[in-house]
Design an enzyme around this catalytic site. Structure first.
Site, PDB file in Angstrom:
ATOM      1  N   ASP A 129       0.855  -1.179   0.000  1.00 19.83           N
ATOM      2  CA  ASP A 129       0.000   0.000   0.000  1.00 19.83           C
ATOM      3  C   ASP A 129       0.895   1.235   0.000  1.00 19.83           C
ATOM      4  OD1 ASP A 129       0.864   0.228   2.600  1.00 19.83           O
ATOM      5  OD2 ASP A 129      -1.069  -0.166   3.517  1.00 19.83           O
ATOM      6  N   HIS A 181      -4.214 -20.762  12.421  1.00 19.74           N
ATOM      7  CA  HIS A 181      -5.582 -21.252  12.200  1.00 19.74           C
ATOM      8  C   HIS A 181      -6.459 -20.186  11.536  1.00 19.74           C
ATOM      9  CE1 HIS A 181      -9.541 -22.988  12.829  1.00 19.74           C
ATOM     10  NE2 HIS A 181      -9.889 -21.817  13.327  1.00 19.74           N
ATOM     11  N   GLY A 211       1.113   3.925   1.848  1.00 19.87           N
ATOM     12  CA  GLY A 211       1.493   4.636   3.062  1.00 19.87           C
ATOM     13  C   GLY A 211       0.541   5.754   3.416  1.00 19.87           C
ATOM     14  N   GLY A 212      -0.367   6.083   2.498  1.00 15.77           N
ATOM     15  CA  GLY A 212      -1.268   7.202   2.721  1.00 15.77           C
ATOM     16  C   GLY A 212      -2.151   7.034   3.948  1.00 15.77           C
ATOM     17  N   PHE A 213      -2.752   5.859   4.096  1.00 17.68           N
ATOM     18  CA  PHE A 213      -3.660   5.638   5.219  1.00 17.68           C
ATOM     19  C   PHE A 213      -2.934   5.789   6.554  1.00 17.68           C
ATOM     20  CE2 PHE A 213      -5.798   2.893   8.337  1.00 17.68           C
ATOM     21  CZ  PHE A 213      -7.066   3.452   8.319  1.00 17.68           C
ATOM     22  N   ASP A 218      -2.852   8.310  -1.949  1.00 18.09           N
ATOM     23  CA  ASP A 218      -4.168   8.947  -1.939  1.00 18.09           C
ATOM     24  C   ASP A 218      -4.443   9.544  -0.561  1.00 18.09           C
ATOM     25  OD1 ASP A 218      -4.359   6.459  -0.614  1.00 18.09           O
ATOM     26  OD2 ASP A 218      -6.514   6.390  -0.951  1.00 18.09           O
ATOM     27  N   ASP A 224      -7.793  -7.317   1.879  1.00 18.56           N
ATOM     28  CA  ASP A 224      -6.729  -7.455   2.874  1.00 18.56           C
ATOM     29  C   ASP A 224      -7.238  -6.904   4.191  1.00 18.56           C
ATOM     30  OD1 ASP A 224      -5.029  -4.797   3.883  1.00 18.56           O
ATOM     31  OD2 ASP A 224      -6.261  -4.454   2.113  1.00 18.56           O
ATOM     32  N   GLN A 282     -11.973   7.057  -4.302  1.00 16.75           N
ATOM     33  CA  GLN A 282     -12.455   7.631  -3.051  1.00 16.75           C
ATOM     34  C   GLN A 282     -13.876   8.172  -3.284  1.00 16.75           C
ATOM     35  OE1 GLN A 282     -11.284   7.317  -0.118  1.00 16.75           O
ATOM     36  NE2 GLN A 282      -9.165   6.659  -0.426  1.00 16.75           N
ATOM     37  N   CYS A 309      -5.563 -27.580  14.131  1.00 14.09           N
ATOM     38  CA  CYS A 309      -6.738 -28.338  14.563  1.00 14.09           C
ATOM     39  C   CYS A 309      -6.495 -29.845  14.549  1.00 14.09           C
ATOM     40  CB  CYS A 309      -7.938 -27.982  13.690  1.00 14.09           C
ATOM     41  SG  CYS A 309      -8.535 -26.290  13.999  1.00 14.09           S
ATOM     42  N   CYS A 329     -12.240 -28.282  10.806  1.00 12.99           N
ATOM     43  CA  CYS A 329     -11.061 -27.701  10.155  1.00 12.99           C
ATOM     44  C   CYS A 329      -9.953 -28.740  10.036  1.00 12.99           C
ATOM     45  CB  CYS A 329     -10.570 -26.496  10.968  1.00 12.99           C
ATOM     46  SG  CYS A 329      -9.123 -25.678  10.250  1.00 12.99           S
ATOM     47  N   CYS A 388      -6.746 -27.906   9.293  1.00 12.00           N
ATOM     48  CA  CYS A 388      -5.434 -27.259   9.360  1.00 12.00           C
ATOM     49  C   CYS A 388      -4.522 -27.971  10.360  1.00 12.00           C
ATOM     50  CB  CYS A 388      -5.561 -25.767   9.706  1.00 12.00           C
ATOM     51  SG  CYS A 388      -5.760 -25.376  11.459  1.00 12.00           S
TER      52      CYS A 388
END
Length: 371
Positions: free
Chosen positions: A93, A335, A95-97, A147, A266, A189, A309, A304, A306
């Site tokens: 990303d 998990h 870095g703006g946020f 942005d 994300d 935006q 589990c 699950c 995984c």
């Protein structure tokens, strides 16, 4: 290798899509969830473990890596892929946020943003050109345009001026881009205003970029309002390009986003709550650190498959977390990420087999969500 998106299939009952992204570090089947490795690591996870759970792409953060260890050092190491031993795609990303949300004091101008580091208070300045310089040094497959992310709530005039500046910043990002092996995504935006969302989309789509993101959601607005914006915002973006909803990642958010035509997601949520002992299960969320699980010798999730589990109990994991043992949060993180990535794989299968709504209804019923 060029960056290319192929739309493979559209859901017959919803706007859900099945697609494939080609990048220099491999192909990505969409819709996809991207685990967040903010500081060049997905907390507690090794790259090998991320591959075990089929993480196709991860996200890292320009702001944090610029402050520490510095993009020059990472470039010297051969780029972010080599630095962190990850040979699959990476998205960074802009870095703006973080500049707007983490800094105690920032000064926004047409040129860029002056801000104080959240680490030591030192002064810094990031412009669109600087953001691209940092992301170029990091070597991400997908870079995000710099942005401004308006807060919620924000009045209409502010949001309109902000989105117009974001468009001007996008143009500067495009001009600053130097590498052909990196794709640049623009960011829509427009806050919670439908006409401004459409205006922002029209402006950024004119640049014919490889992909587009929807920014400015999940910033404190009610969930119903986020869904309302998602009902129309993806429709303003091209059908033949990937659509990325930034910073969203609960099971509900992922299903509802996919249903409205989103391809990429994300969020730090699954790893953050894991560190507090909260896990996703097919029957809903479980806070495993609670006393009720002290003598519960069943897995986190009976359904699950995984590694966690298959090998560990709720009682043991609760013990680890209560004792602040690192292994506890490693297991809950593993998990949670497996759960979401497996869920996304099942979503892709359901779209391919024209049963997305059926799978969503089944998942929601077991999870305790209303359809």
């Amino acid at each position: 290798m060029s960056f290319e998106y192929t739309l493979k299939k559209k859901c017959k009952d919803t706007k859900a899509r099945l697609g494939e992204l080609s990048t220099p570090h491999g192909k990505i089947e969409t819709p996809i969830f991207m685990p967040v490795g903010t500081k060049a690591t997905v907390k507690t996870m090794t790259p090998e473990e991320l591959k075990e759970i089929n993480s196709q792409i991860i996200l890292s953060n320009t702001y944090h890596l610029y402050l520490r260890p510095g993009h020059d050092l990472i470039a010297e190491a051969g780029g972010l892929h080599k630095f962190m031993n990850w040979d699959r795609p990476i998205l960074t990303d802009s870095g703006g946020f973080q500049v707007f949300s983490l800094s105690d004091m920032n000064k926004i101008s047409e040129e860029g943003v002056e801000f104080k580091s959240h680490i030591d208070g030192s002064k810094h300045f990031i412009s669109p050109e600087k953001s691209i310089e940092i992301q170029t040094a990091l070597g991400a497959d997908i870079m995000m345009a710099f942005d401004e992310c308006p807060p919620y709530p924000a009045d209409r005039d502010y949001v309109k001026k902000s989105l117009e500046m974001t468009t001007r910043w996008l143009e500067r990002c495009i001009e600053a881009k130097t590498r052909d092996d990196q794709a640049l995504f623009g960011i829509m935006q427009g806050g919670m205003y439908k006409d401004l969302r459409e205006e922002s989309a029209k402006q950024i789509v004119e640049f014919d970029l490889p992909g587009y993101a929807i920014g400015g959601l999940s910033v404190g607005e009610p969930k119903e309002l986020m869904i309302e914006v998602l009902d129309y915002a993806p429709d303003f973006l091209p059908e033949n390009k990937p659509r990325y909803l930034m910073g969203v990642g609960t099971p509900f958010d992922l299903f509802e986003g996919v249903m409205r035509g989103i391809d990429m997601f994300d969020c730090v949520f699954p790893t953050r709550v894991a560190r507090n002992g909260m896990v996703f299960t097919s029957q809903g969320r479980v806070t495993v650190r609670n006393a009720t699980y002290e003598r519960d010798f069943s897995p986190l999730d009976q359904d699950c498959d995984c590694y966690v589990c298959q090998n560990y109990t709720r009682a043991y994991i609760r013990h680890l977390i209560k004792q602040n043992e690192i292994l506890g949060v490693r297991l809950t993180t593993y998990h949670n990420l497996h759960f979401l990535l497996d869920m996304m794989e099942n979503i892709r299968k359901a779209i391919a087999e024209d049963r997305f709504l059926e799978y969503r209804a089944d998942f929601y019923e077991k999870y305790g969500l209303e359809v």
